[in-house]
Design a protein around this motif. Structure first.
Motif, mmCIF file in Angstrom:
data_model
loop_
_atom_site.group_PDB
_atom_site.id
_atom_site.type_symbol
_atom_site.label_atom_id
_atom_site.label_comp_id
_atom_site.label_asym_id
_atom_site.label_seq_id
_atom_site.Cartn_x
_atom_site.Cartn_y
_atom_site.Cartn_z
ATOM 1 N N LYS A 1 0.813 -1.209 0.000
ATOM 2 C CA LYS A 1 0.000 0.000 0.000
ATOM 3 C C LYS A 1 0.853 1.269 0.000
ATOM 4 N N GLU A 2 1.953 1.264 0.767
ATOM 5 C CA GLU A 2 2.819 2.432 0.859
ATOM 6 C C GLU A 2 3.445 2.762 -0.491
ATOM 7 N N GLU A 3 3.834 1.730 -1.251
ATOM 8 C CA GLU A 3 4.433 1.960 -2.576
ATOM 9 C C GLU A 3 3.410 2.539 -3.535
ATOM 10 N N ARG A 4 2.168 2.047 -3.478
ATOM 11 C CA ARG A 4 1.115 2.571 -4.349
ATOM 12 C C ARG A 4 0.835 4.038 -4.022
ATOM 13 N N LYS A 5 0.788 4.374 -2.728
ATOM 14 C CA LYS A 5 0.554 5.767 -2.334
ATOM 15 C C LYS A 5 1.701 6.651 -2.808
ATOM 16 N N ALA A 6 2.925 6.200 -2.625
ATOM 17 C CA ALA A 6 4.093 6.978 -3.053
ATOM 18 C C ALA A 6 4.077 7.193 -4.558
ATOM 19 N N TYR A 7 3.714 6.166 -5.307
ATOM 20 C CA TYR A 7 3.643 6.267 -6.769
ATOM 21 C C TYR A 7 2.567 7.276 -7.178
ATOM 22 N N THR A 8 1.403 7.190 -6.528
ATOM 23 C CA THR A 8 0.310 8.106 -6.840
ATOM 24 C C THR A 8 0.722 9.546 -6.543
ATOM 25 N N LYS A 9 1.377 9.778 -5.397
ATOM 26 C CA LYS A 9 1.839 11.120 -5.052
ATOM 27 C C LYS A 9 2.840 11.633 -6.089
#
Length: 191
Positions: free
Chosen positions: A41-49
């Motif tokens: 989840k953290e990687e997906r959030k970082a990618y989206t940001k």
């Protein structure tokens, strides 16, 4: 993805054909969706940001370019003579020459004394249409009024501009006439 890679490994050991292995793995879209689901989840959030910040940066950059272009393109007026490039008597004489040539409908001479961009637009058809928009029958010229001059810079080029009222038998016309630094005719407007 890990599951499908395992399938590929197992199928490869069992002697299955490459085409069958690829078909069993699914479409590239399905593979990408499974890969994305397995991301933390953290990687997906970082990618989206990261994507959002990139788009914001692109939009800001385009807006800054647009603002810079508009600032460059709009005319910036200054007091006549502030640049030291134009002479008041020379500009006034040139304005009178342009008015006389317009009165005589001598568009060939006007084209010869114009900059390239103006030369293309300064045709008999265009000018006669512009005159008709002011009044169909001007009559003969009676007098030239007071001339007001200024300088302006637009698109990195310097111009002298003059506005003068001219009285004809049947109409009063206000001319706005501009010249480039070489004293070539750059614009003629009448109302």
């Amino acid at each position: 993805m890990i599951r499908k890679a395992g399938i590929m490994n197992e199928c490869g050991k069992s002697g299955e054909a490459l085409e069958q292995i690829i078909e069993d793995m699914g479409t590239p879209k399905e593979i990408a969706e499974e890969f994305n689901q397995n991301l933390p989840k953290e990687e997906r959030k970082a990618y989206t940001k990261t994507i959002v910040f990139r788009w914001i940066a692109i939009v800001i950059f385009v807006l800054l370019l647009l603002i810079a272009y508009v600032w460059w393109a709009i005319p910036k007026y200054s007091e006549f003579g502030s640049s030291g490039k134009f002479s008041q008597p020379v500009v006034e004489e040139k304005v009178k020459d342009v008015v006389d040539l317009l009165n005589q409908s001598d568009y060939v001479t006007l084209q010869e004394m114009s900059e390239d961009r103006m030369r293309v637009a300064l045709t008999q058809e265009t000018m006669e249409h512009a005159k008709a928009m002011v009044n169909d029958n001007w009559g003969s010229m009676q007098r030239i009024g007071t001339m007001y001059t200024a300088e302006f810079k637009q698109g990195g080029k310097l111009y002298a501009i003059a506005q003068v009222g001219v009285t004809y038998e049947n109409v009063d016309v206000i001319y706005t006439i501009s010249f480039d630094e070489d004293m070539k005719l750059a614009g003629v407007f009448m109302r």
